[in-house]
Design an enzyme around this catalytic site. Structure first.
Site, short mmCIF file in Angstrom:
data_model
loop_
_atom_site.label_atom_id
_atom_site.label_comp_id
_atom_site.label_asym_id
_atom_site.label_seq_id
_atom_site.Cartn_x
_atom_site.Cartn_y
_atom_site.Cartn_z
N HIS A 31 1.05 -0.92 0.29
CA HIS A 31 0.13 -0.52 0.18
C HIS A 31 0.82 1.28 -0.47
O HIS A 31 1.21 1.80 1.07
CB HIS A 31 -1.58 -0.08 1.41
CG HIS A 31 -2.03 1.30 0.96
ND1 HIS A 31 -2.91 0.87 0.51
CD2 HIS A 31 -2.05 3.03 1.12
CE1 HIS A 31 -3.95 1.82 0.87
NE2 HIS A 31 -2.97 3.26 1.59
N HIS A 33 1.56 5.21 -2.65
CA HIS A 33 0.93 6.58 -3.75
C HIS A 33 2.01 6.81 -4.18
O HIS A 33 3.22 6.95 -3.51
CB HIS A 33 0.42 7.17 -3.10
CG HIS A 33 -0.83 6.34 -1.30
ND1 HIS A 33 -2.15 5.91 -2.76
CD2 HIS A 33 -0.98 6.49 -0.52
CE1 HIS A 33 -2.58 5.42 -1.54
NE2 HIS A 33 -2.04 6.15 -0.57
N TYR A 49 -7.29 17.88 -1.75
CA TYR A 49 -6.15 18.57 -0.88
C TYR A 49 -5.72 18.10 -1.97
O TYR A 49 -5.26 17.29 -2.66
CB TYR A 49 -6.31 17.18 0.46
CG TYR A 49 -5.63 15.84 -0.21
CD1 TYR A 49 -4.26 16.06 -1.18
CD2 TYR A 49 -6.60 15.21 0.03
CE1 TYR A 49 -3.73 14.44 -1.55
CE2 TYR A 49 -5.99 13.76 -0.80
CZ TYR A 49 -4.47 12.94 -1.50
OH TYR A 49 -4.43 12.19 -2.14
N ASP A 257 2.24 3.07 3.14
CA ASP A 257 1.53 4.50 3.24
C ASP A 257 1.74 5.71 2.71
O ASP A 257 1.20 6.65 2.42
CB ASP A 257 0.26 4.17 3.95
CG ASP A 257 -0.73 5.52 3.75
OD1 ASP A 257 -1.73 5.24 2.28
OD2 ASP A 257 -1.04 6.83 4.70
N ASN A 262 -2.55 13.24 3.37
CA ASN A 262 -3.16 13.97 4.37
C ASN A 262 -2.97 13.91 6.22
O ASN A 262 -3.68 13.67 7.39
CB ASN A 262 -4.68 13.03 5.03
CG ASN A 262 -5.27 14.16 3.39
OD1 ASN A 262 -5.16 15.48 3.36
ND2 ASN A 262 -6.39 13.13 2.17
#
Ligand SMILES: O=C(O)c1cc(C(=O)O)oc(=O)c1
Length: 304
Positions: A31, A33, A49, A257, A262
């Site tokens: 996971h 990005h 955002y 992650d 955020n």
């Protein structure tokens, strides 16, 4: 195009430490990005955002630094259903990355097939209201039925309080279902209390449901944070993640992650985040399942 970051935006941690925990050979960061870069892959108008850029080169440098072999790149909501940045990362990974896309009902079969050829193996349905606008359930079911034919799965992101009302929808999905971040439990509540028990029941009664035991940095309330060499970070999350790893050892995944969209209060040192893993997967066998066997079975079944 020039983008202004959301006020208060925290950039990912530059120069992470080398983890003390050596992940098993062939481990998958399941996971993570990419963000843009915005000049090449603009953020979509409907985003909630505007992040800092986080490129594929930076992601793959982190992968190597942390000792991982592969990545699963999950479409971030700042890119909406424009999957170009994520797909670009996959096609430049030498086969070491697979992806999870966001699609709309209007997506064409040829587009789905092209994404499959690039390495996409799932779609993400997001129910976190601060991140996305509402999509009708009949649209999601239609998408799930279409991607099921490609052998893809559905990744769901929701908060624990919303599980009761989403239960019927989730349990009607025809695919493997992967839950992001354990359904975001409130870790100030007991690990054996009714809220987390419902999540455990969800996994126990539905063998097609998997969970990512990721994001302690998002779930933790009491810390301590993965900063300044802390080897025992986010202790309040450990009982939750450990319980899921030990109860469902063949249906759990882990990811950094990165670049941590955020996060408002701090940015973790990703090296120390890797040092969290042996606290929740305490034997070499559990670690191998979590980091190698399970993600390989889901994302590279032809090799596992
Ligand atoms: O795609 C995103 O924007 C996103 C956001 C968050 C979050 O804000 O919790 O977490 C994620 O894993 C991904």
């Amino acid at each position: 195009m020039e983008f202004q970051k959301t006020p208060g935006w925290l950039d990912w941690y530059d120069g992470p430490s080398k983890p003390r925990f050596k992940v098993p050979a062939g481990s998958v960061d399941a996971h993570c990005h990419v963000f843009g870069p915005g000049a090449e892959f603009p953020y979509v108008p409907e985003r909630k955002y505007t992040p800092c850029d986080a490129s594929k080169q930076q992601l793959y440098a982190l992968r190597d630094h942390l000792g991982f072999a592969r990545n699963v790149v999950v479409q971030a909501t700042c890119h909406g259903a424009d999957n170009r940045a994520m797909v670009d990362a996959l096609v430049h990974s030498n086969g070491k990355a697979r992806g999870v896309a966001t699609v709309k009902r209007s997506v064409g079969d040829a587009e789905l097939q092209a994404m499959h050829d690039a390495g996409v193996r799932g779609v993400r349905f997001n129910f976190v209201k601060r991140l996305v606008d509402f999509t009708p359930k009949d649209e999601l079911i239609e998408i799930a039925n279409r991607i099921n034919k490609l052998g893809w799965h559905v990744v769901i992101y929701f908060e624990a309080v919303d599980l009761p009302e989403l239960w019927d929808f989730f349990t009607s999905l025809p695919t493997t279902v992967v839950v992001d971040h354990m359904g975001r439990p409130d870790v100030t509540k007991p690990v054996d209390g009714p809220e987390f028990e419902l999540f455990v029941k969800f996994m126990r009664e539905h063998k097609n449901v998997w969970s990512k035991v990721s994001c302690p940095e998002r779930l933790s309330v009491a810390g301590p944070r993965a900063l300044n060499g802390e080897q025992n970070a986010y202790r309040d999350v450990v009982p939750f993640a450990k319980r899921i790893v030990e109860t469902f050892p063949d249906r759990v995944l882990w990811g950094t992650d990165w670049p941590h969209p955020n996060l408002k209060d701090h940015m973790p040192d990703d090296g120390l985040l890797v040092d969290f893993i042996p606290h929740i997967a305490v034997t070499p066998e559990l670690q191998r399942k979590l980091l190698v066997d399970n993600p390989m079975r889901l994302y590279w079944p032809e090799e596992s």
